[in-house]
Design a protein around this motif. Structure first.
Motif, PDB file in Angstrom:
ATOM      1  N   THR A  63       0.818  -1.218   0.000  1.00 12.55           N
ATOM      2  CA  THR A  63       0.000   0.000   0.000  1.00 12.55           C
ATOM      3  C   THR A  63       0.852   1.270   0.000  1.00 12.55           C
ATOM      4  N   ASP A  64       2.175   1.129   0.070  1.00 14.87           N
ATOM      5  CA  ASP A  64       3.086   2.271   0.118  1.00 14.87           C
ATOM      6  C   ASP A  64       3.753   2.439  -1.252  1.00 14.87           C
ATOM      7  N   PRO A  65       3.359   3.447  -2.036  1.00 14.98           N
ATOM      8  CA  PRO A  65       3.889   3.594  -3.400  1.00 14.98           C
ATOM      9  C   PRO A  65       5.412   3.668  -3.472  1.00 14.98           C
ATOM     10  N   LEU A  85      -7.477  -9.728   3.364  1.00 12.99           N
ATOM     11  CA  LEU A  85      -8.558 -10.458   4.021  1.00 12.99           C
ATOM     12  C   LEU A  85      -8.371 -10.479   5.531  1.00 12.99           C
ATOM     13  N   GLY A  86      -9.414 -10.130   6.267  1.00 15.50           N
ATOM     14  CA  GLY A  86      -9.371 -10.193   7.716  1.00 15.50           C
ATOM     15  C   GLY A  86      -8.853  -8.950   8.391  1.00 15.50           C
ATOM     16  N   THR A  87      -8.503  -7.926   7.587  1.00 12.34           N
ATOM     17  CA  THR A  87      -7.972  -6.706   8.212  1.00 12.34           C
ATOM     18  C   THR A  87      -9.069  -5.773   8.697  1.00 12.34           C
ATOM     19  N   GLY A  88     -10.319  -6.152   8.467  1.00 11.18           N
ATOM     20  CA  GLY A  88     -11.424  -5.325   8.923  1.00 11.18           C
ATOM     21  C   GLY A  88     -12.486  -5.193   7.846  1.00 11.18           C
ATOM     22  N   ASP A  95      -7.554  -3.846  -0.495  1.00  6.62           N
ATOM     23  CA  ASP A  95      -7.112  -4.660  -1.629  1.00  6.62           C
ATOM     24  C   ASP A  95      -7.106  -3.845  -2.920  1.00  6.62           C
ATOM     25  N   ARG A  96      -8.154  -3.070  -3.104  1.00  4.95           N
ATOM     26  CA  ARG A  96      -8.300  -2.259  -4.318  1.00  4.95           C
ATOM     27  C   ARG A  96      -7.156  -1.246  -4.417  1.00  4.95           C
TER      28      ARG A  96
END
Length: 510
Positions: A63-65, A85-88, A95-96
Motif C-alpha cells: 500500500t506504500d507507493p 482479508l481479515g484486516t477489517g 485490496d483495491r
C-alpha cells in the motif's frame, strides 16, 4: 524465455513471501534459475528460511507507493500474492488500493509481467452475490489486467497441500468428527488443485509471451463435492467411513464458528473459506495448457495430493503453513528494550532459575515449547486463555508448530509469533492473541558467574489505555502460578532430560 528480459537470469519480485504460497514459490523460482527479490513488511521473518541467503529481501508494503517502486526497480516478473482479508470491514478497499499502487508502479518500472494468484469464481453468479473474499480477489485481478503491464491471473479453488488453510480445515473436520452435522455447502461441486501444480503453473507463467494478458482457470483432474472430499480424505488416511448429515440452517457465519471450534483455523479465516464454497467453483477452460503444459504425472489427482500432504505432515516436513502469514491486526511493534521506555508504561514479570543441566539441554526444552509439548505450567489456564481468544475471534492455542523441534523467526507458535531467535541463547515470542495491549514472552539460556546454567524468563506487556492497565492487574495474581510454574517446570524438564542422557551414556559404555 519469451520476452525482452534484463539479462540471462530474469529477476522476479515475490510479494507475500512470508505467506503460505509465497514461501514455497521462492525456492521453486530459484531452482528454475531466476533471481529473486522478496518484498516484506518484516524482513526478519524470512531470515531463517533455508533459501534466504540466495535472495534479496527489501522492506516495504504494497500500500506504500514509494516502497513498491523501490522493490520493482529492475524487476522482470512481479508476483502479486497478497490480500487484505481479515484486516477489517474495509479490506476490499485496502485490496483495491494496493492493487492499483502495484499496477501503476509496475508499469512505471517497466516490469515485463505481473502474475497474480486469485480465486476461481462461479459461472453466472452476479458480482454482488459473490462472497466479499471472492469479489475482492476478482476485482484485484481486473485492476492488474488493466494496469498496462501484461498480466497473468491464475484462478484456483481449494488448494490441497500440507499446511494450507483449506487442507487443515478438511483434515481436522474429517479426523475429529466421525459423525458430522454439516452446512448445505458440503454438496457444492469444487475442483481442487494440488499445491505442487499451483507452484508449477506460477513458475511457468513467467515464460508467457508479452501479448498474453488474461485470466486462466486452474484446477486438478477431479471435480468433487466437499462431502466427497471428506469421504475420500478418510479413505486415504485409513479412517472409518464418515457419516455426514447436511443441515441447511447452518449459514456461512454459523459454519465458520463451527469450523473454528473443531479445527485450528480461526473463524476470521474460516468464514471467507466457507462463504466461497456456497457456489460451484469448477474450471470453465484449460487454456493454461497452451503456455504451461502438464508434464507426466500432472496435474495431481485429489487422492494423491492428500497422500503427499499427509506424508509431509507425518514426516514433519511442512515448509510453510496457513499461519505463516501474520494475523491481521496483530501487533507488529518491536519489543521496547528500555524498562523506562518513553513510549508509555511497561509491565514486566521476571523469573530466573539455576538449572541442573547443561545449556544445550535447557535450550532443547525452550525451543521445543508449545504445540504438543505445551507451556509447562497450569494447562487449564493456558487452555482457558486459548478458548477465550477463539471466542473473541482470535487464533487460540491450536495453531501448534510448523516443526516439532526447530523454530525460525516468523514461525507461528500457538497464539504467539517467533519475533527473535538466537539458537542456544534467546527465544522471544510476540503475542497474537486478542489483548488490550502488546505482549511478549522472552526466554534466555546462559550461565552465571559460577558457570552454572541459568534460565531467565521475562513477560512484557505494553497496555493500551485504561483497559490495558486493568487487564494486567486483573491477571497479575495468577502470574506466580503461570509464569513461576513455567520457569520451574522448564528447568525441571531440562534437568530430567540431562539425567536421562547421562543414564543412556552410562548404559552404552557398559
Amino acid at each position: 524465455m519469451n520476452g525482452d528480459y534484463r539479462g540471462d537470469r530474469p529477476r522476479c519480485l515475490v510479494t507475500g513471501a512470508t505467506g503460505y504460497i509465497g514461501g514455497r514459490l521462492v525456492p521453486e523460482l530459484l531452482d528454475a534459475g531466476h533471481r529473486v527479490r522478496c518484498l516484506a513488511r518484516s524482513p526478519g521473518k524470512l531470515r531463517d528460511h533455508p533459501w534466504a541467503a540466495r535472495t534479496e529481501v527489501v522492506r516495504g508494503d504494497v500500500t506504500d507507493p514509494e516502497s513498491v517502486a523501490a522493490a520493482l526497480r529492475d524487476v522482470d516478473v512481479a508476483y502479486y500474492l497478497v490480500h487484505a482479508l481479515g484486516t477489517g470491514k474495509n479490506f476490499e478497499e485496502t485490496d483495491r488500493r494496493a492493487a492499483r499502487v502495484f499496477g501503476e508502479r509496475a508499469r512505471a518500472a517497466g516490469v515485463r509481467r505481473v502474475v497474480y494468484l486469485g480465486g476461481l469464481t462461479p459461472t453466472g453468479v452476479p458480482r454482488q452475490e459473490l462472497s466479499p473474499h471472492l469479489r475482492s480477489r476478482a476485482e484485484v485481478g481486473r485492476i492488474l489486467l488493466a494496469s498496462g503491464v501484461p498480466t497473468t491471473v491464475l484462478r484456483a479453488a481449494v488448494i490441497i497441500g500440507s499446511g494450507s488453510a483449506s487442507f487443515e480445515m478438511l483434515r481436522y473436520l474429517t479426523e475429529r468428527l466421525p459423525v458430522m452435522v454439516t452446512p448445505s455447502w458440503v454438496g457444492t461441486r469444487i475442483q481442487p488443485i494440488a499445491v505442487r501444480d499451483v507452484l508449477r503453473v506460477l513458475v511457468g507463467s513467467a515464460r508467457m509471451p508479452a501479448e498474453v494478458n488474461r485470466a486462466f482457470d486452474i484446477g486438478g483432474p477431479d471435480v468433487l463435492t466437499y462431502r466427497d472430499m471428506m469421504l475420500r480424505y478418510a479413505a486415504v488416511a485409513g479412517l472409518p467411513r464418515r457419516v455426514i448429515v447436511p443441515v441447511p440452517v447452518l449459514t456461512p457465519r454459523l459454519s465458520s464458528h463451527w469450523i473454528g471450534l473443531v479445527t485450528p483455523v480461526p473463524a476470521a479465516i474460516a468464514r471467507p473459506l466457507a462463504e466461497s464454497l456456497r457456489h460451484e467453483v469448477v474450471c470453465r477452460e484449460h487454456d493454461i495448457l497452451r503456455y504451461v503444459p502438464d508434464p507426466p504425472g500432472h496435474p495431481i489427482g485429489f487422492d494423491e495430493a492428500v497422500r503427499l500432504a499427509l506424508r509431509r505432515v507425518r514426516d514433519a516436513q511442512v515448509t510453510t503453513r496457513w499461519s505463516s502469514a501474520s494475523v491481521p491486526g496483530a501487533p507488529s511493534d518491536p519489543l521496547p528494550t528500555d524498562p523506562g521506555w518513553a513510549g508509555g508504561s511497561l509491565y514486566t514479570d521476571r523469573r530466573e532459575r539455576t538449572v541442573d543441566a547443561p545449556p544445550e539441554a535447557l535450550w532443547r526444552v525452550v525451543e521445543g515449547i508449545g504445540g504438543d509439548h505445551g507451556w509447562y505450567s497450569f494447562p487449564l489456564a493456558w487452555a482457558l486463555r486459548g478458548g477465550l481468544d477463539r471466542l473473541a475471534g482470535g487464533v487460540g492455542l491450536r495453531r501448534g508448530r510448523r516443526d516439532a523441534q526447530q523454530l525460525r523467526a516468523g514461525d507461528s507458535l500457538d497464539f504467539w509469533r517467533v519475533e527473535e531467535i538466537e539458537p542456544g541463547r534467546l527465544l522471544r515470542l510476540r503475542a497474537e492473541m486478542r489483548l488490550p495491549g502488546l505482549a511478549w514472552l522472552e526466554m534466555r539460556v546462559g550461565t552465571d558467574a559460577r558457570g552454572r546454567t541459568l534460565y531467565r524468563q521475562r513477560a512484557v506487556f505494553h497496555p493500551h489505555g485504561l483497559l490495558g492497565h486493568a487487564y494486567w492487574w486483573s491477571v497479575s495474581p495468577f502470574h506466580a502460578l503461570v509464569f513461576g510454574g513455567m520457569a520451574r517446570n522448564i528447568a525441571g524438564a531440562a534437568a530430567e532430560q540431562a539425567r536421562l542422557t547421562q543414564a543412556g551414556e552410562r548404559t552404552s559404555v557398559r
